[in-house]
Enzyme design. Structure first.
Site, short mmCIF file in Angstrom:
data_model
loop_
_atom_site.label_atom_id
_atom_site.label_comp_id
_atom_site.label_asym_id
_atom_site.label_seq_id
_atom_site.Cartn_x
_atom_site.Cartn_y
_atom_site.Cartn_z
N THR A 159 -8.37 -7.31 8.97
CA THR A 159 -9.11 -7.28 7.73
C THR A 159 -9.12 -8.72 7.29
O THR A 159 -8.60 -9.58 7.97
CB THR A 159 -8.32 -6.32 6.80
OG1 THR A 159 -8.39 -5.03 7.36
CG2 THR A 159 -8.73 -6.33 5.37
N ASP A 187 -9.39 5.31 9.56
CA ASP A 187 -8.46 5.31 8.44
C ASP A 187 -8.33 6.69 7.80
O ASP A 187 -7.48 6.90 6.93
CB ASP A 187 -8.86 4.26 7.38
CG ASP A 187 -8.25 2.90 7.69
OD1 ASP A 187 -7.33 2.84 8.52
OD2 ASP A 187 -8.69 1.90 7.11
N1 GLY Z 1 -8.80 -0.78 7.48
C1 GLY Z 1 -7.58 -1.21 6.97
C2 GLY Z 1 -7.32 -0.67 5.61
O1 GLY Z 1 -8.26 -0.40 4.89
O2 GLY Z 1 -6.20 -0.48 5.25
#
Ligand code: GLY
Length: 566
Positions: free
Chosen positions: A375, A417
């Site tokens: 991220t 997720d």
């Molecule tokens: N894709 C990582 C998060 O949103 O935690």
């Protein structure tokens, strides 16, 4: 004579006191310090673009838009228009808020879409390729920010990213390594050779002409330049060709949402963090509340006692995360209870200094009455005093690896997720329950934790990190490093980190950050240690407001991150 001798001895002592340095006084090695404004993000090109916007009179929100778009070009690993994110802000007059532009599940998504006929998770289906993609939220988010807070025209904010995409970005050593590592997945996820599917070396330049055209459509047509017309056609047609389920209706109906951030106190700090569908704010509220009764500063930075205490608080918070948290538009979350000192301190009642708690013995708490490192984060402060923390993502490295070549951008794999099946971990090893089950148009739970900290009613710190499940603990340790252990911002960012997330029941230590004595001490108390084979823990970009009002940047050396200011 006696009097003269006494005076002489006293003067000697005074001179000695002045000249002998206090062994305990620590000299802080500060990062970049500026007096007006700062951007800290994953690539110097993007930090420079954000700063330039503020030099032209733009505010932090204008800089956010320009920086975000520039990261799509300079940092395709995680920078995105094909993903989503969260923004937490604190305006110059102390007003706080949060924007949720997290991806949503497509309308055709269903609870068991990643399971085979025997009910087992199909490996890779939620992480690689067209079925892994959630409806992107970034472009909608940037237009929301502009509408509410922008002071310069949008065209002016997107132009530097157009220029950068045309001119190209010079590949760094770390970037070349990443691109070459993921090359095989680009081939697997796409039906043709994509722009990035080559052997790269440091110093090469990558130009993105198709991305420049997509940006130009957005510049001319606003959010419709992405969610409708040519870009939407390219995206939907390609995803369908690869077997995906995203429709034009999914794109047209996507909306970003203003949310109330999670706010809590820790000693004399006020911490403002992202609310659900992020788990970050609540988890950190639970961890900080569990730590609050202890004089953790007296244990020492990364000392055995500090690691034990923080690990046990993390263990309990992550157990609750897995059970209670999901998209607040779909599930009811017992926020107030989860974040109360009474609840978190009761959860710590069985903590012992002598022996690690077993995660097998820790379940989610009982609340009566209750019915993904890839991220990127950036922190911005402007000369007016506005502060912004943004964490944005494609989820995994280069997302689903699906690259809309005509449009010049990657699409996320955020669907991973969600909890595909209760009890089966996702790519970050996180477990989920019903609260985070897949439903059409639902947002998947996140760990992204953009955070702003106030002290004495004034801005103190802007902080956040990538790192999937390790984001939450990286942010929390960075705040503690400054507030409790007296480190400067850059030092706090650079300091070795550790992580525990309930399951798997291991304390992950950053490679080389902790010596063998510490490992043995922890093992003697029953902690399972993982060190060496782990990826880095977080990549924090933060800004600290110093007592004289100047700003110190903390740009993480683990990446190519850079603080720029004036
Ligand atoms: N894709 C990582 C998060 O949103 O935690």
């Amino acid at each position: 004579m006696k009097k003269i001798l006494t005076l002489f001895v006293i003067s000697l002592l005074i001179i000695q006191c002045k000249e002998t340095p206090n062994k305990n006084a620590k000299i802080i090695e500060r990062g970049l310090i500026t007096s007006n404004a700062m951007v800290v993000c994953a690539r110097p090109e993007a930090s420079a673009i954000g700063i330039d916007i503020m030099k032209q009179g733009g505010n932090a929100f204008d800089a956010m838009i320009a920086t975000d778009l520039a990261l799509t070009v300079a940092y395709p690993f995680a920078g995105n228009i094909g993903g989503g994110g969260f923004m937490v802000y604190r305006t110059k007059d102390g007003k706080t808020g949060a924007l949720d532009y997290r991806e949503k599940a497509p309308m055709a998504a269903s609870k068991n879409m990643y399971l085979d006929k025997d009910g087992n998770v199909i490996k890779g289906k939620s992480t690689l390729g067209a079925m892994a993609i959630g409806i992107p939220g970034t472009v909608a988010g940037l237009f929301e920010v502009h509408e509410k807070f922008g002071s310069l025209p949008f065209e002016k904010l997107i132009q530097p990213a157009i220029n950068l995409a045309k001119k190209g970005v010079v590949v760094t050593k770390k970037q070349a390594e990443r691109l070459n590592k993921y090359k095989k997945y680009f081939t697997e996820a796409n039906d043709h050779t994509i722009l990035l599917d080559k052997e790269w070396k440091e110093g090469d330049t990558i130009k993105y002409p198709n991305l420049a055209e997509t940006f130009t459509r957005i510049k001319e047509q606003g959010r419709d330049g992405f969610y409708k017309g040519k870009t939407a056609d390219m995206l939907v047609n390609y995803v369908h060709k690869l077997g995906g389920i995203i429709t034009k209706k999914d794109l047209e109906s996507y909306n970003a949402k203003w949310r109330k951030p999670v706010e809590f106190t820790y000693k004399d700090l006020k911490i403002i963090a992202m609310s659900p569908p992020s788990s970050g704010g609540i988890c950190n509220a639970q961890i900080f509340k569990a730590l609050e009764p202890y004089d953790i500063a007296s244990y020492g930075h990364n000392s055995l006692k500090a690691i034990q205490l923080i690990t046990e608080a993390e263990r309990r918070a992550y157990a609750d995360r897995s059970y209670f948290l999901g998209d607040p538009d779909f599930v009811r979350i017992p926020l107030d209870t989860l974040m109360s000192a009474n609840y978190t301190q009761k959860r710590m009642a069985d903590f012992s200094w002598y022996k690690a708690t077993l995660s097998a013995d820790v379940k989610h708490g009982n609340i009566v009455g209750y019915e993904s490192d890839e991220t990127t984060h950036y922190s911005i402060v402007d000369k007016f005093g506005n502060a912004i923390a943004v964490t944005t993502t494609l989820n995994g490295a280069y997302g689903s690896k699906v690259y809309v070549s005509d449009g010049g951008f990657f699409l996320n794999n955020e669907m991973d997720d969600f909890s595909s099946k209760p009890g089966t971990p996702n790519m970050f090893g996180l477990l989920g329950a019903e609260a985070n089950a897949i439903r059409p148009e639902k947002r998947m739970l996140s760990s992204m934790t953009p955070t702003i900290v106030e002290k004495d009613g004034k801005l103190f710190m802007v902080v956040g990190s990538p790192g999937g499940s390790t984001i939450i603990t990286s942010v929390m340790q960075t705040i503690l490093n400054v507030y409790e252990f007296g480190l400067g911002m850059q030092e706090a960012v650079d300091a070795p980190r550790f992580h525990h997330q309930w399951l798997p029941d291991v304390v992950v230590l950053e490679p080389k950050g902790f010596d063998s004595i510490m490992v043995k001490n922890l093992e003697d108390k029953g902690y399972h240690i993982s060190q060496g084979k782990t990826r880095i823990i977080g990549k924090v970009d933060a800004i600290l407001r110093l007592p004289d009002g100047s700003l110190e940047g903390g740009a993480d050396h683990r990446g190519d991150d850079k603080a720029i200011g004036f």
